[in-house]
Motif scaffolding. Structure first.
Motif, PDB file in Angstrom:
ATOM      1  N   GLU A  30       0.836  -1.133   0.027  1.00 17.86           N
ATOM      2  CA  GLU A  30      -0.208   0.049  -0.071  1.00 17.86           C
ATOM      3  C   GLU A  30       0.895   1.274   0.170  1.00 17.86           C
ATOM      4  O   GLU A  30       0.153   2.387   0.240  1.00 17.86           O
ATOM      5  CB  GLU A  30      -1.032   0.249   1.084  1.00 17.86           C
ATOM      6  CG  GLU A  30      -2.166  -0.925   1.047  1.00 17.86           C
ATOM      7  CD  GLU A  30      -2.951  -0.873   2.292  1.00 17.86           C
ATOM      8  OE1 GLU A  30      -2.689  -0.452   3.222  1.00 17.86           O
ATOM      9  OE2 GLU A  30      -4.162  -1.577   1.859  1.00 17.86           O
ATOM     10  N   ASP A  88      -7.833  -4.876   7.745  1.00 22.36           N
ATOM     11  CA  ASP A  88      -6.963  -5.129   6.802  1.00 22.36           C
ATOM     12  C   ASP A  88      -7.367  -6.583   6.114  1.00 22.36           C
ATOM     13  O   ASP A  88      -7.645  -7.524   6.677  1.00 22.36           O
ATOM     14  CB  ASP A  88      -5.585  -5.301   7.317  1.00 22.36           C
ATOM     15  CG  ASP A  88      -5.047  -4.253   7.751  1.00 22.36           C
ATOM     16  OD1 ASP A  88      -5.207  -3.175   6.904  1.00 22.36           O
ATOM     17  OD2 ASP A  88      -4.270  -3.931   8.891  1.00 22.36           O
ATOM     18  N   TYR A  90      -5.091  -9.239   3.444  1.00 20.66           N
ATOM     19  CA  TYR A  90      -3.949  -9.308   2.640  1.00 20.66           C
ATOM     20  C   TYR A  90      -3.485 -10.785   2.227  1.00 20.66           C
ATOM     21  O   TYR A  90      -3.934 -11.685   3.259  1.00 20.66           O
ATOM     22  CB  TYR A  90      -2.784  -8.587   3.427  1.00 20.66           C
ATOM     23  CG  TYR A  90      -1.348  -8.931   2.876  1.00 20.66           C
ATOM     24  CD1 TYR A  90      -1.077  -7.994   1.755  1.00 20.66           C
ATOM     25  CD2 TYR A  90      -0.158  -9.544   3.300  1.00 20.66           C
ATOM     26  CE1 TYR A  90       0.179  -8.153   0.974  1.00 20.66           C
ATOM     27  CE2 TYR A  90       0.937  -9.814   2.551  1.00 20.66           C
ATOM     28  CZ  TYR A  90       1.123  -8.983   1.562  1.00 20.66           C
ATOM     29  OH  TYR A  90       2.450  -8.719   0.985  1.00 20.66           O
ATOM     30  N   TRP A 122     -15.499  -2.054   4.767  1.00 18.00           N
ATOM     31  CA  TRP A 122     -14.132  -1.803   4.722  1.00 18.00           C
ATOM     32  C   TRP A 122     -13.958  -0.553   3.950  1.00 18.00           C
ATOM     33  O   TRP A 122     -14.919  -0.097   3.172  1.00 18.00           O
ATOM     34  CB  TRP A 122     -13.452  -3.049   4.402  1.00 18.00           C
ATOM     35  CG  TRP A 122     -13.814  -3.338   2.866  1.00 18.00           C
ATOM     36  CD1 TRP A 122     -13.178  -3.084   1.731  1.00 18.00           C
ATOM     37  CD2 TRP A 122     -15.024  -4.271   2.606  1.00 18.00           C
ATOM     38  NE1 TRP A 122     -13.613  -3.704   0.775  1.00 18.00           N
ATOM     39  CE2 TRP A 122     -15.023  -4.526   1.102  1.00 18.00           C
ATOM     40  CE3 TRP A 122     -15.834  -4.965   3.066  1.00 18.00           C
ATOM     41  CZ2 TRP A 122     -15.835  -4.988   0.427  1.00 18.00           C
ATOM     42  CZ3 TRP A 122     -16.649  -5.846   2.473  1.00 18.00           C
ATOM     43  CH2 TRP A 122     -16.685  -5.940   1.033  1.00 18.00           C
ATOM     44  N   SER A 123     -12.698  -0.193   3.757  1.00 17.78           N
ATOM     45  CA  SER A 123     -12.248   0.845   2.977  1.00 17.78           C
ATOM     46  C   SER A 123     -11.103   0.277   2.040  1.00 17.78           C
ATOM     47  O   SER A 123     -10.616  -0.759   2.578  1.00 17.78           O
ATOM     48  CB  SER A 123     -11.487   2.074   3.719  1.00 17.78           C
ATOM     49  OG  SER A 123     -12.501   2.426   4.569  1.00 17.78           O
ATOM     50  N   VAL A 124     -10.900   1.032   0.809  1.00 19.00           N
ATOM     51  CA  VAL A 124      -9.845   0.742  -0.015  1.00 19.00           C
ATOM     52  C   VAL A 124      -9.251   1.926  -0.647  1.00 19.00           C
ATOM     53  O   VAL A 124      -9.901   2.670  -1.001  1.00 19.00           O
ATOM     54  CB  VAL A 124     -10.396  -0.342  -1.232  1.00 19.00           C
ATOM     55  CG1 VAL A 124     -11.683   0.289  -1.957  1.00 19.00           C
ATOM     56  CG2 VAL A 124      -9.497  -0.940  -1.937  1.00 19.00           C
ATOM     57  N   LEU A 125      -7.976   1.839  -0.626  1.00 19.19           N
ATOM     58  CA  LEU A 125      -7.323   2.809  -1.346  1.00 19.19           C
ATOM     59  C   LEU A 125      -7.618   3.001  -2.856  1.00 19.19           C
ATOM     60  O   LEU A 125      -7.793   2.116  -3.574  1.00 19.19           O
ATOM     61  CB  LEU A 125      -5.701   2.724  -1.584  1.00 19.19           C
ATOM     62  CG  LEU A 125      -5.222   2.689  -0.010  1.00 19.19           C
ATOM     63  CD1 LEU A 125      -3.619   2.201  -0.139  1.00 19.19           C
ATOM     64  CD2 LEU A 125      -5.121   4.170   0.603  1.00 19.19           C
ATOM     65  N   ASP A 126      -7.933   4.343  -3.033  1.00 19.04           N
ATOM     66  CA  ASP A 126      -8.612   4.771  -4.242  1.00 19.04           C
ATOM     67  C   ASP A 126      -7.805   4.132  -5.557  1.00 19.04           C
ATOM     68  O   ASP A 126      -8.311   3.987  -6.656  1.00 19.04           O
ATOM     69  CB  ASP A 126      -9.073   6.289  -4.692  1.00 19.04           C
ATOM     70  CG  ASP A 126      -8.118   7.055  -4.298  1.00 19.04           C
ATOM     71  OD1 ASP A 126      -6.833   6.947  -4.127  1.00 19.04           O
ATOM     72  OD2 ASP A 126      -8.241   8.242  -4.233  1.00 19.04           O
ATOM     73  N   ASN A 128      -5.945   1.590  -5.559  1.00 15.80           N
ATOM     74  CA  ASN A 128      -5.789   0.065  -5.782  1.00 15.80           C
ATOM     75  C   ASN A 128      -7.021  -0.751  -6.796  1.00 15.80           C
ATOM     76  O   ASN A 128      -7.747  -1.604  -6.175  1.00 15.80           O
ATOM     77  CB  ASN A 128      -5.932  -0.380  -4.345  1.00 15.80           C
ATOM     78  CG  ASN A 128      -5.292  -1.957  -4.121  1.00 15.80           C
ATOM     79  OD1 ASN A 128      -5.303  -2.584  -5.243  1.00 15.80           O
ATOM     80  ND2 ASN A 128      -4.974  -2.387  -2.818  1.00 15.80           N
ATOM     81  N   ALA A 131      -7.698  -4.550  -6.295  1.00 10.30           N
ATOM     82  CA  ALA A 131      -8.586  -4.625  -5.038  1.00 10.30           C
ATOM     83  C   ALA A 131      -9.940  -4.247  -5.136  1.00 10.30           C
ATOM     84  O   ALA A 131     -11.100  -4.940  -4.896  1.00 10.30           O
ATOM     85  CB  ALA A 131      -8.046  -3.921  -3.718  1.00 10.30           C
ATOM     86  N   ILE A 132     -10.396  -2.958  -5.862  1.00  5.94           N
ATOM     87  CA  ILE A 132     -11.542  -2.615  -6.050  1.00  5.94           C
ATOM     88  C   ILE A 132     -12.412  -3.490  -7.047  1.00  5.94           C
ATOM     89  O   ILE A 132     -13.395  -3.901  -6.708  1.00  5.94           O
ATOM     90  CB  ILE A 132     -11.407  -0.956  -6.891  1.00  5.94           C
ATOM     91  CG1 ILE A 132     -11.089  -0.257  -5.585  1.00  5.94           C
ATOM     92  CG2 ILE A 132     -12.713  -0.577  -7.229  1.00  5.94           C
ATOM     93  CD1 ILE A 132     -10.581   1.264  -6.036  1.00  5.94           C
ATOM     94  N   TYR A 135     -13.407  -6.468  -5.191  1.00  9.05           N
ATOM     95  CA  TYR A 135     -14.694  -6.152  -4.317  1.00  9.05           C
ATOM     96  C   TYR A 135     -15.869  -6.102  -5.058  1.00  9.05           C
ATOM     97  O   TYR A 135     -16.650  -6.647  -4.568  1.00  9.05           O
ATOM     98  CB  TYR A 135     -14.393  -4.961  -3.136  1.00  9.05           C
ATOM     99  CG  TYR A 135     -13.222  -5.138  -2.376  1.00  9.05           C
ATOM    100  CD1 TYR A 135     -12.874  -6.250  -1.704  1.00  9.05           C
ATOM    101  CD2 TYR A 135     -12.251  -4.178  -1.922  1.00  9.05           C
ATOM    102  CE1 TYR A 135     -11.870  -6.592  -0.665  1.00  9.05           C
ATOM    103  CE2 TYR A 135     -11.091  -4.156  -1.428  1.00  9.05           C
ATOM    104  CZ  TYR A 135     -10.956  -5.592  -0.746  1.00  9.05           C
ATOM    105  OH  TYR A 135     -10.013  -5.765   0.349  1.00  9.05           O
TER     106      TYR A 135
END
Length: 176
Positions: A30, A88, A90, A122-126, A128, A131-132, A135
């Motif tokens: 990250e 988290d 991973y 949850w949150s996800v880095l914009d 990523n 991952a998006i 999800y």
């Protein structure tokens, strides 16, 4: 790989070094390694102390550590129910694409339902995108109109020390 044996289990105190390694791997991925300052003592107290603040599920593939999910209970005033918040998730890079992340997410969704929780979030880095996309494939959707806010470090200490300072700018009714 279709022949992989994936096993999920709750973390135990002996897993703390492994959890720290996995956190370090996540932080590096990250681009936040400089923020990963948790120690073994921190995790022992937070995960296995008298009032555990979070739980960890360890994923193993063919008997070897493969990844983890760290989560805790949140609460929705609108639903009047607790929720499961995934802090988290991973999976080791060499083991991605084998269904491990999906197994962890399914496990957490089932756990949320078994416990009577009203949501799983949850949150996800914009940036990523992998991952998006993952999800989205699970049915997750972004919370339109919401942004994450955070007070930490010096700002947290300052807010706590100053009490009412700046309260004229606070909303009259904080969101629930």
């Amino acid at each position: 790989m279709p022949n992989d044996t994936i096993h999920l289990r709750p973390a135990v105190p002996a897993d703390i070094p492994l959890v720290l390694e996995l956190i370090a791997g996540l932080a590096e991925y990250e681009r936040l390694a400089h923020e990963a300052v948790a120690t073994a003592a921190d995790l022992k107290a937070a995960l296995f102390g008298p009032r555990p603040a979070a739980e960890v599920v360890i994923a193993e593939c063919d008997g070897q550590p493969a990844g983890f999910a760290l989560f805790f209970v949140s609460f929705s005033t609108f639903l009047g129910k607790p929720g499961l918040y995934l802090e988290d998730l991973y999976v080791l890079p060499a083991l991605r694409g084998r269904g491990i992340g999906r197994r962890l997410m399914v496990h957490l969704a089932r756990l949320a339902l078994e416990r009577g929780y009203g949501r799983f979030e949850w949150s996800v880095l914009d940036w990523n995108t992998p991952a998006i996309d993952f999800y989205r494939s699970l049915g997750a959707r972004p919370m339109e109109g919401w942004t994450v806010q955070r007070v930490s470090g010096d700002a947290l200490r300052s807010l706590a020390a100053n009490g009412d300072a700046g309260s004229a700018h606070a909303p009259a009714t904080p969101p629930g």
